[in-house]
Design an enzyme around this catalytic site. Structure first.
Site, PDB file in Angstrom:
ATOM      1  CG  ASN A 397      -2.123   1.125   1.310  1.00 22.09           C
ATOM      2  OD1 ASN A 397      -1.855   2.285   0.605  1.00 22.09           O
ATOM      3  ND2 ASN A 397      -3.215   0.680   1.546  1.00 22.09           N
ATOM      4  CG  ASP A 398       1.613   2.779   3.692  1.00 16.83           C
ATOM      5  OD1 ASP A 398       0.534   3.559   3.435  1.00 16.83           O
ATOM      6  OD2 ASP A 398       1.716   2.233   4.661  1.00 16.83           O
TER       7      ASP A 398
END
Length: 474
Positions: A397-398
């Site tokens: 995600n990040d």
């Protein structure tokens, strides 16, 4: 001087050489396993030499040793058996917390050496005492800090603990520990009603500071924190090696401490943040509230995604912690080999802080047997996304969040990311529509060229494999 004396005298030098050579081997996935084994033999050699030195002493000298040999042997056996069993049976998802736990034990051991040295009142030399106290302080911080990191990674502490004025409170605790350490040094060898009072209070304050320092740090920063505490443990061991006049401990501790420090700096740089920012910024305190829908996510069946990749020329796969949770690395490599059989160029892209610990994704892929020449670091592959047909994101995600490049209000703005959004087509395998570990929403999921494949990675990749089998080979 007999042969045993020569062996004992050379043991520190030989063990140190094996530690350094082993650590150098760990710098590459190709030689990492061999490096670990070599360093392990170095540790075994110095332990055997230490016991050999004790057993060659006269009975009178053995009687005055500050250790109980029976308990030492028992602890060595119990620790070795338990650590060996856990190392062989630990799940890949639990590897980060095991590393944190073992690292904390190293810091605790250094702190215990410091405590014994201070309790025995062997010297009143200020330099020797100062080094002993400093090693104890760092070892205590590493112990309790690593235990908190373990609790966060293991899901036993789900949210950071934060309160107004926390940084000032932590500073006061740290200053108190330093003051008690100074009093411990100044009162050594002096007559007092309770000669161990300041020593006891010093260790309690040091342990408490390690806890206070770690509880406000968010889970997304745990890879950097684990690396930092690894450096702390190495430094503490090196300092206590000086206290014990043990060259092997000094050299090994300093090497591990410097390597851990360098890794911590590199990881913080990969996040475009300073170490102080990681430790004291309360990262993510407001990001979860700011996160929200930024459009509509498009979804597709696993079979359709697999068909698109089968007819693509190039695919870059970005693994994340979701892959480890699903234990889907074997199924992923099966899918990759089928793509390669159809002539697709497949590469893996690894972000420096992907997963829950340094090198987590590299270990995960190595466990599945992925060749090292298919795995690329961020700096080596980022320019390739612009010409890549498909980017497949699995549980990350990040590290693929384009807000880091475009949104100055984002907590992760400025962090180098993998440029997955620049691929012609992006597929994201994700269990749901929630945010990542840091709580920051990812606009990648709403871009026109992104399609979500919802579901557990193991199940989704299994369906993709079946879809390729149904399509047959080109």
């Amino acid at each position: 001087m007999n042969m045993i004396d020569y062996i004992i005298g050379l043991s520190g030098l030989v063990a140190s050489g094996l530690f350094i050579y082993g650590l150098k081997g760990m710098s590459s996935p190709v030689t990492a396993v061999r490096g670990i084994v070599i360093a392990g033999w170095g540790m075994a050699f110095v332990v055997v030499a230490s016991f050999l030195q004790v057993f060659t002493l006269s009975p009178e000298a053995q009687a005055h040793l500050p250790v109980n040999l029976g308990l030492a042997v028992l602890a060595l056996l119990l620790g070795g058996v338990w650590a060996g069993w856990r190392g062989r049976t630990v799940a890949m998802t639990a590897m980060p917390q095991m590393v944190a736990l073992f690292n904390g034990m190293g810091g605790g051991s250094a702190a215990a050496i410091s405590a014994v040295a201070l309790m025995r009142h062997d010297t009143t030399d200020p330099l020797h005492l100062g080094v002993t106290v400093l090693g104890g302080l760092i070892g205590c911080i590493s112990l309790t800090g690593s235990l908190i990191a373990w609790a966060k990674l293991d899901g036993r502490m789900k949210n950071p603990i934060r309160f107004p004025g926390q940084q000032i409170f932590n500073l006061l605790v740290f200053v108190t520990a330093l003051g008690l350490g100074a009093l411990t040094v100044m009162t050594q060898g002096q007559d007092a009603p309770d000669p161990h009072l300041f020593t006891l209070l010093f260790f309690l304050a040091s342990l408490f500071f390690g806890l206070c320092m770690t509880v406000p740090i968010g889970g997304a920063d745990m890879p950097v924190v684990i690396s930092l505490y690894n450096a702390f443990t190495g430094l503490a061991v090196g300092l206590e090696g000086y206290v014990m006049a043990d060259p092997a401990l000094m050299i090994a501790g300093m090497v591990v401490g410097s390597a851990g420090t360098l890794l911590t700096v590199l990881m913080a740089k990969a996040m475009n943040r300073s170490i102080a920012n990681v430790l004291f910024s309360n990262f993510g305190a407001t990001s979860a509230k700011a996160a929200g829908p930024q459009g509509t996510m498009k979804s597709v069946d696993p079979a359709d995604a697999a068909a698109t990749m089968r007819y693509a020329s190039s695919v870059i796969i970005i693994p994340g912690y979701g892959l480890a949770v699903a234990q889907a690395q074997q199924k992923l490599y099966e899918f990759v080999k089928m793509l390669q059989a159809d002539g697709v160029d497949v590469k893996f892209a690894i972000h420096p802080v992907a997963g829950r610990m340094p090198g987590h994704m590299n270990v995960l892929l190595a466990e599945a047997g992925v060749p090292y020449d298919m795995i690329y670091d961020m700096d080596d592959i980022n320019d390739s996304f612009k010409t890549t047909d498909v980017a497949l994101v699995i549980g990350a995600n990040d590290v693929v969040n384009p807000s880091a490049r475009t949104d100055k209000s984002s907590p992760i703005y400025g962090m180098p990311i993998l440029n997955a959004d620049q691929a012609k087509q992006v597929f994201v395998i994700k269990r749901g529509q929630g945010t990542g570990y840091s709580g920051v929403q990812n606009p990648l999921f709403f871009l026109p060229n992104t399609t979500m494949v919802f579901g557990d990675a193991q199940a989704v990749l299994g369906k993709m494999v079946e879809a390729l089998k149904a399509l047959g080979t080109n």
